[in-house]
Design a protein around this motif. Structure first.
Motif, PDB file in Angstrom:
ATOM      1  N   THR A  56      47.414  34.575  36.444  1.00 34.26           N
ATOM      2  CA  THR A  56      46.533  33.457  36.090  1.00 34.26           C
ATOM      3  C   THR A  56      45.083  33.871  35.835  1.00 34.26           C
ATOM      4  N   PHE A  57      44.717  35.093  36.126  1.00 35.31           N
ATOM      5  CA  PHE A  57      43.305  35.474  36.020  1.00 35.31           C
ATOM      6  C   PHE A  57      43.183  36.830  35.323  1.00 35.31           C
ATOM      7  N   HIS A  58      43.568  36.844  34.052  1.00 37.64           N
ATOM      8  CA  HIS A  58      43.457  38.073  33.278  1.00 37.64           C
ATOM      9  C   HIS A  58      42.001  38.432  32.996  1.00 37.64           C
ATOM     10  N   GLY A  59      41.102  37.452  33.085  1.00 34.75           N
ATOM     11  CA  GLY A  59      39.682  37.772  32.968  1.00 34.75           C
ATOM     12  C   GLY A  59      39.284  38.857  33.940  1.00 34.75           C
ATOM     13  N   ARG A  60      39.738  38.727  35.157  1.00 36.23           N
ATOM     14  CA  ARG A  60      39.424  39.695  36.210  1.00 36.23           C
ATOM     15  C   ARG A  60      40.279  40.951  36.107  1.00 36.23           C
ATOM     16  N   ASP A  61      41.562  40.772  35.805  1.00 30.83           N
ATOM     17  CA  ASP A  61      42.528  41.861  35.996  1.00 30.83           C
ATOM     18  C   ASP A  61      42.778  42.680  34.728  1.00 30.83           C
ATOM     19  N   VAL A  62      42.552  42.091  33.566  1.00 30.05           N
ATOM     20  CA  VAL A  62      42.855  42.763  32.296  1.00 30.05           C
ATOM     21  C   VAL A  62      41.593  42.894  31.416  1.00 30.05           C
TER      22      VAL A  62
END
Lengths: 277, 277, 277
Positions: free
Chosen positions: B128-134
């Motif tokens: 849900t949080f690709h901003g942080r993880d990707v």
């Protein structure tokens, strides 16, 4: 070692549209090492007086080599001049509309110029966004070490706002509401108050009225209400109660602990406040 | 001397929850020297088109080595690809949902890849949080100098949004409302307008329609109202009056001086606007 | 090479008044090289528990040499102590009011001191703005390398908030609503959930209750509604539908795709949530 260039930003641009970010792009294109600090982008649209107040509370806490960029500019594209001024406490860049009035009332002005030299603007200057095209480049060049005199000719007659109302009388001080902050605290123009040991005093700046007085016996009258005593801290009263105290900028404030005094009182900037002692 | 790595952020995360701050922690863990600039975190939730517009107004004012990170990502966790693209004007990282459409319409794309290599993601990727993880790790590695081709395979068919409606006719230009800013200014898709000395012109990009016209005699029709003339600046009218002018991004805007044109007109993005000359 | 000093800020100051910017001026006056990152300035006024949560989601993603400055301080000017604590995951500065409870529940505390030494405060300390006068200077000195023990005497009995309600039973987990984010996503206290390949499991921390369960067959009960199944991603449902999923912090969340679950459910922090499996 050279000082790190430091630029603050105070605008009414909000943070949704990318206007402030765009200004930062311009600054970092000119001064890649500059450090950028947002003071506020939430000044009410065209709120020149509010911007002047917010700047006044913030600039003294920055290093003196800081360039403070202020863009609250209802006259953009008209006859108002873009200016820069240097004081011992910092350098300031923005429109000549009075937004630096409180700074100029407190600091000696060492230089004040019109931002006229096109070398220190973007090549293409729009008529509606001088923050990006005129003020940000000027602030960046100043932060990077360009002498202020290079930016344009001296200005002898800057626009100034009337200073906030503040009258010292034998029995007290008559002032006005200056600002309502995010907590609903009501900041007044009754400043230069200080605790000296256990006594409350007006500081030496009011040479004619320097006074110590009984803080507990004083009253504050505002919006038809009387508040008894000037307190030292929120902790002296219970949550939900109203008090008067000397706020963090040295001004008399009215607050509700863990609540909103502005809402409780229904006051606005400009309303009269009287401190009786 | 090496360039200072520079990363901008444009999201719909707001600033209350710490999501944007968390992304910055990730970036600074990978690229400790990176400079971070917020373009906007106040894009309307899932507002891909709005983010595309905000980015479009901001990126040209940043140095070309800047990495622009955009996370407005309604498709997170689904099939949409995470991508990065490089242009001569900057590098862009975000979801493949059309948010870079306006950039790709204006800049040649030198490289476009899918962010597939796990070396440039966090070890543990949430759904849900690709901003942080990707996206944040990819932007940080790119800013730190990793070649874009290392991040993953080329993408040949990026998603693009329809470009804003804009039709040039012999008698004028038909466009649409593109954006309403914090001041209530109505930005339209009628762009590529410029003042050339004293005359208003469509620029050379409209090769077939390049035209100079009488700005004072033109009219702008929007929301059932007619606005006479295209002005140079707000200063030409009194506070509270409405005007049409060429805004800071080169687009036709409708504004009320020290007021809100969007509220006065009741318009929204997508509504038709006609410039007649 | 020395690490770049890094300071984050989490406050309830908002961004309109310049309070956060003023703190940054103080920090940069003491530690000119410090990098500053806003985690949030939009914590609800006096929202100690909300600040504790926001900090808890953000700090693990910052380098371990980061100083996290938190100023949500309803007791300012009263008896509450200003403190700093060091953990292997970061250093924390703020009021001793429980705002670090979640950090202390997860990280070993290596040092915990009261900010008592006047050398690490501003010369003049107000009674209402310790963020500027006490906490910002302490954070800056710590970021610049001052040992934590120099700031004041050890504190043995910090204030802690009750941890969020979370009870593991044979048939499921009973928790509470912890936070509602900007998108209206409802974050619950039911954490330590993880996807292990295709199965959903409680992680090993719940030694007594470690369990794998059928995610599709589980139900979530909240506000009188039952949500069937725990999903992996928003993409599994259509826009406007409600789902339960494991959010980016490893906690069970309830969300409406491209909508607000908090509004749909009418829930608030503290409301009961049950995961049945």
């Amino acid at each position: 070692m050279a000082q790190v260039p430091l630029v603050t930003l105070t605008t009414d641009f909000g943070t949704a549209d990318g206007y402030a970010g765009t200004m930062k792009g311009v600054i970092l294109g000119i001064a890649p090492d500059a450090r950028l600090v947002d003071v506020s982008h939430e000044v009410a649209p065209q709120g020149v007086r509010e911007a002047a107040y917010v700047l006044y509370t913030a600039y003294p806490f920055f290093p003196s080599h800081t360039v403070h960029l202020v863009v609250v500019d209802p006259g953009v594209g008209g006859a108002r001049r873009p200016i820069a001024l240097r004081t011992p406490a910092g350098t300031f860049v923005g429109p000549d509309n009075g937004v630096f009035s409180y700074v100029m009332a407190r600091e000696p002005v060492e230089a004040l110029v019109e931002l006229a030299d096109p070398r220190y603007r973007l090549t293409c200057v729009s008529r509606t966004f001088h923050g990006r095209d005129v003020f940000a480049p000027a602030a960046a060049h100043l932060a990077a070490g360009v002498p202020i005199a290079d930016l344009g000719p001296p200005v002898a007659d800057p626009i100034t706002l009337p200073l906030p109302s503040l009258e010292v009388t034998p029995g007290g001080v008559v002032g006005e509401v200056l600002h309502v902050d995010r907590f609903g605290n009501v900041v007044t123009s009754i400043g230069r108050l200080l605790w000296d040991g256990d006594e409350l005093a007006l500081d030496a700046v009011f040479a004619e009225a320097k006074a110590r007085f009984d803080a507990a016996g004083a009253t504050v009258a505002v919006a038809g209400q009387e508040i008894a005593g000037v307190r030292r801290t929120y902790a002296e009263i219970a949550p939900g109660e109203m008090l008067a105290l000397v706020g963090s900028s040295g001004h008399l404030e009215i607050a509700v602990r863990e609540g909103s005094a502005a809402r409780a009182l229904g006051v606005h900037p400009g309303d009269e406040v009287v401190l009786r002692f």
